[in-house]
Design a protein around this motif. Structure first.
Motif, PDB file in Angstrom:
ATOM      1  N   GLU A 235       0.858  -1.183   0.000  1.00 24.61           N
ATOM      2  CA  GLU A 235       0.000   0.000   0.000  1.00 24.61           C
ATOM      3  C   GLU A 235       0.894   1.232   0.000  1.00 24.61           C
ATOM      4  OE1 GLU A 235      -2.253  -0.597   3.538  1.00 24.61           O
ATOM      5  OE2 GLU A 235      -3.327  -2.349   2.762  1.00 24.61           O
ATOM      6  N   VAL A 236       0.844   2.012  -1.072  1.00 24.81           N
ATOM      7  CA  VAL A 236       1.738   3.154  -1.252  1.00 24.81           C
ATOM      8  C   VAL A 236       0.904   4.426  -1.337  1.00 24.81           C
ATOM      9  CG1 VAL A 236       3.572   4.161  -2.670  1.00 24.81           C
ATOM     10  CG2 VAL A 236       3.334   1.668  -2.518  1.00 24.81           C
ATOM     11  N   ASP A 237       1.227   5.408  -0.508  1.00 28.13           N
ATOM     12  CA  ASP A 237       0.527   6.683  -0.563  1.00 28.13           C
ATOM     13  C   ASP A 237       0.691   7.306  -1.943  1.00 28.13           C
ATOM     14  OD1 ASP A 237      -0.118   6.269   2.028  1.00 28.13           O
ATOM     15  OD2 ASP A 237       0.976   7.973   2.867  1.00 28.13           O
ATOM     16  N   GLY A 238      -0.411   7.807  -2.483  1.00 24.30           N
ATOM     17  CA  GLY A 238      -0.404   8.381  -3.818  1.00 24.30           C
ATOM     18  C   GLY A 238      -0.955   7.448  -4.874  1.00 24.30           C
ATOM     19  N   LEU A 239      -1.137   6.175  -4.524  1.00 22.61           N
ATOM     20  CA  LEU A 239      -1.734   5.215  -5.444  1.00 22.61           C
ATOM     21  C   LEU A 239      -3.105   4.807  -4.937  1.00 22.61           C
ATOM     22  CD1 LEU A 239       1.338   2.915  -6.231  1.00 22.61           C
ATOM     23  CD2 LEU A 239       0.456   4.835  -7.582  1.00 22.61           C
ATOM     24  N   GLU A 240      -4.057   4.660  -5.837  1.00 24.65           N
ATOM     25  CA  GLU A 240      -5.440   4.434  -5.431  1.00 24.65           C
ATOM     26  C   GLU A 240      -5.654   3.076  -4.784  1.00 24.65           C
ATOM     27  OE1 GLU A 240      -7.889   4.999  -8.816  1.00 24.65           O
ATOM     28  OE2 GLU A 240      -7.422   7.138  -9.048  1.00 24.65           O
ATOM     29  N   ALA A 241      -4.994   2.056  -5.276  1.00 20.80           N
ATOM     30  CA  ALA A 241      -5.260   0.689  -4.812  1.00 20.80           C
ATOM     31  C   ALA A 241      -3.968   0.024  -4.354  1.00 20.80           C
ATOM     32  CB  ALA A 241      -5.902  -0.124  -5.931  1.00 20.80           C
ATOM     33  N   PRO A 242      -4.071  -0.945  -3.436  1.00 17.62           N
ATOM     34  CA  PRO A 242      -2.880  -1.714  -3.048  1.00 17.62           C
ATOM     35  C   PRO A 242      -2.280  -2.435  -4.253  1.00 17.62           C
ATOM     36  CG  PRO A 242      -4.700  -2.120  -1.533  1.00 17.62           C
ATOM     37  CD  PRO A 242      -5.279  -1.364  -2.690  1.00 17.62           C
ATOM     38  N   LEU A 243      -0.966  -2.588  -4.248  1.00 20.29           N
ATOM     39  CA  LEU A 243      -0.261  -3.255  -5.334  1.00 20.29           C
ATOM     40  C   LEU A 243      -0.047  -4.726  -4.983  1.00 20.29           C
ATOM     41  CD1 LEU A 243       2.523  -0.599  -6.039  1.00 20.29           C
ATOM     42  CD2 LEU A 243       0.247  -0.759  -7.077  1.00 20.29           C
ATOM     43  N   PRO A 244      -0.547  -5.643  -5.802  1.00 16.06           N
ATOM     44  CA  PRO A 244      -0.256  -7.065  -5.548  1.00 16.06           C
ATOM     45  C   PRO A 244       1.222  -7.344  -5.781  1.00 16.06           C
ATOM     46  CG  PRO A 244      -1.337  -6.798  -7.662  1.00 16.06           C
ATOM     47  CD  PRO A 244      -1.363  -5.446  -7.011  1.00 16.06           C
ATOM     48  N   LEU A 245       1.773  -8.273  -5.004  1.00 14.60           N
ATOM     49  CA  LEU A 245       3.158  -8.686  -5.187  1.00 14.60           C
ATOM     50  C   LEU A 245       3.195  -9.873  -6.142  1.00 14.60           C
ATOM     51  CD1 LEU A 245       3.535  -6.889  -2.642  1.00 14.60           C
ATOM     52  CD2 LEU A 245       5.319  -8.482  -1.921  1.00 14.60           C
ATOM     53  N   GLY A 246       3.990  -9.746  -7.193  1.00 13.25           N
ATOM     54  CA  GLY A 246       4.116 -10.817  -8.168  1.00 13.25           C
ATOM     55  C   GLY A 246       5.447 -10.710  -8.882  1.00 13.25           C
ATOM     56  N   ALA A 247       5.613 -11.481  -9.943  1.00 14.54           N
ATOM     57  CA  ALA A 247       6.862 -11.474 -10.715  1.00 14.54           C
ATOM     58  C   ALA A 247       6.520 -11.714 -12.177  1.00 14.54           C
ATOM     59  CB  ALA A 247       7.825 -12.531 -10.199  1.00 14.54           C
ATOM     60  N   ARG A 248       6.258 -10.617 -12.900  1.00 13.94           N
ATOM     61  CA  ARG A 248       5.808 -10.747 -14.288  1.00 13.94           C
ATOM     62  C   ARG A 248       6.671  -9.990 -15.290  1.00 13.94           C
ATOM     63  NH1 ARG A 248       0.600  -9.843 -11.726  1.00 13.94           N
ATOM     64  NH2 ARG A 248      -0.617 -11.772 -11.671  1.00 13.94           N
ATOM     65  N   ILE A 249       7.454  -9.006 -14.855  1.00  8.92           N
ATOM     66  CA  ILE A 249       8.162  -8.169 -15.811  1.00  8.92           C
ATOM     67  C   ILE A 249       9.106  -8.981 -16.681  1.00  8.92           C
ATOM     68  CG2 ILE A 249       9.916  -6.356 -16.024  1.00  8.92           C
ATOM     69  CD1 ILE A 249       8.608  -4.860 -13.803  1.00  8.92           C
ATOM     70  N   ASP A 250       9.783  -9.980 -16.108  1.00  8.63           N
ATOM     71  CA  ASP A 250      10.745 -10.747 -16.905  1.00  8.63           C
ATOM     72  C   ASP A 250      10.069 -11.693 -17.886  1.00  8.63           C
ATOM     73  OD1 ASP A 250       9.833 -12.855 -15.353  1.00  8.63           O
ATOM     74  OD2 ASP A 250      11.702 -13.114 -14.257  1.00  8.63           O
ATOM     75  N   ASP A 251       8.749 -11.840 -17.815  1.00  5.25           N
ATOM     76  CA  ASP A 251       7.980 -12.627 -18.781  1.00  5.25           C
ATOM     77  C   ASP A 251       8.331 -14.115 -18.746  1.00  5.25           C
ATOM     78  OD1 ASP A 251       5.913 -12.668 -20.663  1.00  5.25           O
ATOM     79  OD2 ASP A 251       7.317 -12.773 -22.322  1.00  5.25           O
ATOM     80  N   VAL A 252       8.877 -14.591 -17.643  1.00  4.32           N
ATOM     81  CA  VAL A 252       9.126 -16.021 -17.478  1.00  4.32           C
ATOM     82  C   VAL A 252       7.891 -16.615 -16.815  1.00  4.32           C
ATOM     83  CG1 VAL A 252      10.584 -17.783 -16.440  1.00  4.32           C
ATOM     84  CG2 VAL A 252      11.600 -15.665 -17.299  1.00  4.32           C
ATOM     85  N   ASP A 253       7.078 -17.306 -17.593  1.00  3.37           N
ATOM     86  CA  ASP A 253       5.832 -17.855 -17.073  1.00  3.37           C
ATOM     87  C   ASP A 253       6.096 -19.070 -16.184  1.00  3.37           C
ATOM     88  OD1 ASP A 253       4.301 -15.985 -18.473  1.00  3.37           O
ATOM     89  OD2 ASP A 253       4.291 -17.232 -20.280  1.00  3.37           O
ATOM     90  N   GLY A 254       5.111 -19.383 -15.354  1.00  2.40           N
ATOM     91  CA  GLY A 254       5.164 -20.614 -14.582  1.00  2.40           C
ATOM     92  C   GLY A 254       6.142 -20.592 -13.429  1.00  2.40           C
ATOM     93  N   LYS A 255       6.181 -19.485 -12.692  1.00  2.70           N
ATOM     94  CA  LYS A 255       7.136 -19.416 -11.572  1.00  2.70           C
ATOM     95  C   LYS A 255       6.773 -20.368 -10.438  1.00  2.70           C
ATOM     96  CE  LYS A 255       9.138 -14.966 -12.456  1.00  2.70           C
ATOM     97  NZ  LYS A 255       8.443 -14.687 -13.713  1.00  2.70           N
ATOM     98  N   GLY A 256       5.522 -20.784 -10.380  1.00  6.81           N
ATOM     99  CA  GLY A 256       5.156 -21.777  -9.379  1.00  6.81           C
ATOM    100  C   GLY A 256       5.927 -23.071  -9.559  1.00  6.81           C
ATOM    101  N   ARG A 257       6.294 -23.388 -10.817  1.00  5.71           N
ATOM    102  CA  ARG A 257       7.088 -24.587 -11.111  1.00  5.71           C
ATOM    103  C   ARG A 257       8.581 -24.301 -11.120  1.00  5.71           C
ATOM    104  NH1 ARG A 257       3.681 -24.063 -15.320  1.00  5.71           N
ATOM    105  NH2 ARG A 257       5.460 -23.800 -16.743  1.00  5.71           N
ATOM    106  N   ARG A 258       8.953 -23.101 -11.547  1.00  7.02           N
ATOM    107  CA  ARG A 258      10.361 -22.794 -11.783  1.00  7.02           C
ATOM    108  C   ARG A 258      11.086 -22.251 -10.555  1.00  7.02           C
ATOM    109  NH1 ARG A 258      11.121 -22.070 -17.528  1.00  7.02           N
ATOM    110  NH2 ARG A 258       9.146 -22.159 -18.649  1.00  7.02           N
ATOM    111  N   VAL A 259      10.373 -21.565  -9.667  1.00  5.72           N
ATOM    112  CA  VAL A 259      11.012 -20.892  -8.533  1.00  5.72           C
ATOM    113  C   VAL A 259      10.600 -21.578  -7.240  1.00  5.72           C
ATOM    114  CG1 VAL A 259      11.288 -18.717  -7.287  1.00  5.72           C
ATOM    115  CG2 VAL A 259      11.011 -18.703  -9.787  1.00  5.72           C
ATOM    116  N   GLN A 260      11.578 -22.067  -6.512  1.00  7.88           N
ATOM    117  CA  GLN A 260      11.329 -22.716  -5.233  1.00  7.88           C
ATOM    118  C   GLN A 260      12.126 -21.990  -4.143  1.00  7.88           C
ATOM    119  OE1 GLN A 260       9.133 -25.283  -4.860  1.00  7.88           O
ATOM    120  NE2 GLN A 260       8.692 -25.116  -7.045  1.00  7.88           N
ATOM    121  N   TYR A 261      11.412 -21.398  -3.196  1.00  7.00           N
ATOM    122  CA  TYR A 261      12.071 -20.714  -2.083  1.00  7.00           C
ATOM    123  C   TYR A 261      12.217 -21.676  -0.902  1.00  7.00           C
ATOM    124  CZ  TYR A 261      11.057 -16.277  -4.452  1.00  7.00           C
ATOM    125  OH  TYR A 261      10.989 -15.246  -5.355  1.00  7.00           O
ATOM    126  N   PRO A 262      13.279 -21.512  -0.106  1.00 11.52           N
ATOM    127  CA  PRO A 262      13.386 -22.321   1.124  1.00 11.52           C
ATOM    128  C   PRO A 262      12.311 -21.902   2.116  1.00 11.52           C
ATOM    129  CG  PRO A 262      15.126 -20.669   1.041  1.00 11.52           C
ATOM    130  CD  PRO A 262      14.439 -20.627  -0.289  1.00 11.52           C
TER     131      PRO A 262
END
Length: 287
Positions: A235-262
């Protein structure tokens, strides 16, 4: 005629800029055709009259006036056969031709992968509703991806430290300037299902870069019996709505399969970051 794209980029002004290596000059009336994959819709742009005998050429096509709809668009070069033109002309491996000497069409080969994260980051700074990206397909051809976009918080790193969930990233499509200005912000975690429950913490936003940390003990204390997914947002002051956290700019689809965090454990309860099918970040709490 053999044509290979050696450099492909969509500029900040949504202009498709191409550098072509060509075996022969472009024929008069040559058109760049973009054909939507699956749907079959097409748009064509004339590339002008033939030039001098050259081995390289530059092409610039403004994409916004073409009214491309979201999806993936494959690129072709097309020109008309002259009346009574010769039959039996040698054809490239991927070529389409209508009966009775119709337009001769060749799919455009590409050697530029079209991937530069710095370039994609800069493109995402502008406020947009549609984003365009040129890329090379798996088979080595030029294509353009068109996607609906909204302001978001693009995740670059996630980790656990001393019982805290921490995340850094970039504000995308907000129109904010990448400078040293500070913006008041908060990281919020909300339950994906069930009664509304939120845990918040102060976040740091400098220009378009953000960093946030939130105590996992506070998350467990908010709903000690709860197991499931939590949705983070910024939630950033000056923006109307909260920003969802995601990872799309790099255009690598399927991060649920490709990215595994500890994962980590807090009071014996496992906590793990993960991505949804549409590449939004979640925190999975419990088994």
């Amino acid at each position: 005629m053999r044509v290979v794209v050696t450099d492909a980029e969509v500029t900040m002004a949504d202009v498709l800029s191409l550098r072509l290596a060509i075996s022969d000059p472009l024929a008069e009336g040559t058109r760049l055709v973009l054909r939507q994959r699956g749907g079959g819709a097409e748009v064509a742009v004339a590339l002008g009259a033939p030039g001098a005998e050259v081995r390289e050429a530059s092409v610039a096509v403004s994409l916004a006036p073409l009214a491309l709809t979201p999806g993936r668009w494959d690129a072709y070069l097309e020109h008309d056969d002259p009346p009574g033109g010769p039959e039996g002309v040698a054809r490239a491996p991927v070529r389409e031709r209508s009966p009775d000497r119709g337009p001769r069409r060749t799919r455009v080969q590409c050697v530029d992968p079209g991937f530069s994260l710095d370039r994609l980051d800069a493109y995402a700074l502008s406020r947009r509703t549609l984003a365009y990206r040129a890329y090379r397909t798996r088979n080595g051809y030029l294509a353009v991806k068109v996607a609906h976009v909204e302001p978001g918080a693009d995740v670059r790193a996630v980790w656990f430290r001393e019982g805290r969930f921490e995340v850094t990233g970039l504000l995308a499509y907000t129109g904010f300037v990448d400078d040293d200005s500070h913006h008041t912000a908060r990281l919020a975690l909300r339950r994906a299902e069930g009664p509304e429950t939120a845990v918040t913490a102060t976040a740091t936003v400098k220009g378009v870069r953000f960093h946030a940390a939130l105590s996992l003990c506070d998350v467990l204390a908010a709903t000690p019996e709860y197991e499931g997914l939590w949705e983070p947002s910024l939630e950033v002051d000056g923006l109307e709505a909260p920003l969802p956290l995601g990872a799309r700019i790099d255009d690598v689809d399927g991060k649920g399969r490709r990215v595994q965090y500890p994962d980590t454990r807090v009071d014996g309860v496992p906590v793990r970051p993960c991505y949804t099918s549409d590449d939004e970040l979640r925190l999975e709490v419990g088994g």
